[in-house]
Design an enzyme around this catalytic site. Structure first.
Site, PDB file in Angstrom:
ATOM      1  N   GLU A   1     -63.336 -20.912 -39.663  1.00 21.90           N
ATOM      2  CA  GLU A   1     -62.229 -19.797 -39.362  1.00 21.90           C
ATOM      3  C   GLU A   1     -62.032 -18.725 -40.748  1.00 21.90           C
ATOM      4  OE1 GLU A   1     -58.924 -22.474 -39.186  1.00 21.90           O
ATOM      5  OE2 GLU A   1     -60.201 -23.921 -38.262  1.00 21.90           O
TER       6      GLU A   1
ATOM      7  N   HIS B   1     -59.008 -18.239 -35.993  1.00 19.83           N
ATOM      8  CA  HIS B   1     -59.172 -19.553 -35.999  1.00 19.83           C
ATOM      9  C   HIS B   1     -60.503 -19.838 -34.956  1.00 19.83           C
ATOM     10  CE1 HIS B   1     -58.602 -23.904 -35.452  1.00 19.83           C
ATOM     11  NE2 HIS B   1     -57.517 -23.803 -36.123  1.00 19.83           N
TER      12      HIS B   1
HETATM   13  O1  TA6 Z   1     -57.784 -24.943 -38.924  1.00 20.17           O
HETATM   14  C1  TA6 Z   1     -57.632 -26.464 -38.924  1.00 20.17           C
HETATM   15  C2  TA6 Z   1     -56.297 -26.732 -38.274  1.00 20.17           C
HETATM   16  O2  TA6 Z   1     -55.240 -26.097 -39.269  1.00 20.17           O
HETATM   17  C3  TA6 Z   1     -56.250 -28.475 -38.468  1.00 20.17           C
HETATM   18  O3  TA6 Z   1     -55.480 -29.046 -39.343  1.00 20.17           O
HETATM   19  C4  TA6 Z   1     -55.805 -28.706 -36.856  1.00 20.17           C
HETATM   20  O4  TA6 Z   1     -54.362 -28.810 -36.753  1.00 20.17           O
HETATM   21  C5  TA6 Z   1     -56.236 -27.306 -36.255  1.00 20.17           C
HETATM   22  O5  TA6 Z   1     -55.899 -26.249 -37.324  1.00 20.17           O
HETATM   23  C6  TA6 Z   1     -55.963 -27.181 -34.758  1.00 20.17           C
HETATM   24  O6  TA6 Z   1     -54.369 -26.596 -34.901  1.00 20.17           O
HETATM   25  P1  TA6 Z   1     -53.429 -26.387 -33.543  1.00 20.17           P
HETATM   26  O7  TA6 Z   1     -52.383 -25.919 -33.962  1.00 20.17           O
HETATM   27  O8  TA6 Z   1     -54.356 -25.279 -32.800  1.00 20.17           O
HETATM   28  O9  TA6 Z   1     -53.736 -27.524 -32.641  1.00 20.17           O
END
Ligand code: TA6
Length: 303
Positions: A275, A171
């Protein structure tokens, strides 16, 4: 959990790889070679920063508000999301994006590549604690190769007698000049689930630009993406294999303010997430006795 001193003794490489304990009590690996510098937190095998020496600014972004604390995710870098992506499909009390990024990993190997890059191999071992959320015999390994390019290989081995299905992501947060001025190419004509305000299937028309919260899961795509950043005078290539989903995300003003660790007041403008993922219809069945590996390779070049 090994101490920094134990890790330096076993895996340190003079002048290239050292381990130190952070103020939050977590152990961080510092990598420095002729090609690049990087840092990685042993909790979550979480690559936090990466800056090729050819680049005046980091390529992987870390929030200036990122906090290193036991059991807490770190804002920025390349979080390992595993063995599910997003909310758990049936257990709302389980952590979003899985538990891999908030548990301790172990160093297995370190070394110098023939071209001078630095290689680390880390492993997450199942425990009683993790088995509560994931009752399968398996090991998860991350190989990180730090050089002028950054390569990461996330490998799931099913060591049990039954098949299981995983969702996963690297991510990664990338440093950009301004979210309103970058373009992302490579996902033209791909289908995506638009997660802003629900989950609606749409098709990408043309390159991606940003003018508000964007949270899209592109599916059935192995495409390489490129972040075109005229302001910083560079393009960042995000290549992958073993991944059929790509998530593109910016929280924008309101969500960033709520999150509180995006680098107030406008740190969120200097990052975009591209990601490499397996999620939605691209989750991966790992048959008993087999291994699945997702690989990413990042590089930055001047425009
Ligand atoms: O990858 C995008 C996402 O799923 C968004 O919806 C947002 O929640 C982001 O990940 C960050 O997630 P986190 O759990 O690291 O705050």
């Amino acid at each position: 959990m090994s101490t920094a001193q134990q890790l330096n003794t076993r895996f340190g490489i003079d002048g290239h790889l050292s381990f130190a304990e952070d103020a939050g009590g977590l152990v961080v690996a510092k990598i420095s070679n002729a090609q690049a510098t990087a840092s990685l937190c042993m909790q979550g095998a979480h690559l936090m920063t990466w800056q090729p020496r050819s680049q005046p600014l980091p390529v992987v972004w870390l929030s200036r508000d990122a906090k290193l604390a036991a059991g807490k995710s770190i804002r920025g870098g390349a979080p390992v999301c595993w063995p599910w992506f997003g909310a758990h499909p049936s257990e709302p009390g389980f952590p979003g994006h899985g538990y891999a990024r908030t548990v301790q990993w172990r160093m297995v190997e370190s070394g110098k590549e023939p071209d001078g890059a630095t290689r680390l191999l880390l492993r997450l071992q199942q425990s009683e604690k993790t088995r509560v959320q994931w009752p399968h015999d398996c090991t998860l390994e991350l190989t990180v190769i730090v050089g002028e390019t950054l390569r990461m290989e996330l490998s799931t081995e099913n060591t049990g007698a039954g098949d299981f299905t995983i969702g996963e992501a690297l991510h990664t947060y990338f440093r950009i000049g301004d979210i309103g001025a970058v373009r992302v190419t490579g996902l033209e004509n791909c289908d995506y689930w638009d997660k802003v305000g629900g989950s609606v299937l749409k098709r990408q028309s043309g390159q991606i630009t940003f003018s508000g919260e964007t949270d899209r899961v592109y599916v059935n795509t192995a495409a390489e993406c490129v972040i075109e950043d005229d302001q910083l005078g560079r393009r960042i290539h995000v290549a992958k294999s073993g991944s059929l989903s790509t998530v593109v995300w910016t929280p924008w003003t309101e969500k960033a303010a709520k999150m509180g660790d995006m680098g107030q007041p406008d740190g969120w403008r200097e990052m975009v997430c591209i990601e490499s993922v397996n999620a939605m219809e691209n989750v991966v069945k790992v048959a008993a006795g087999t291994r699945h590996t997702m690989i990413v390779e990042y590089r930055a070049e001047p425009v």
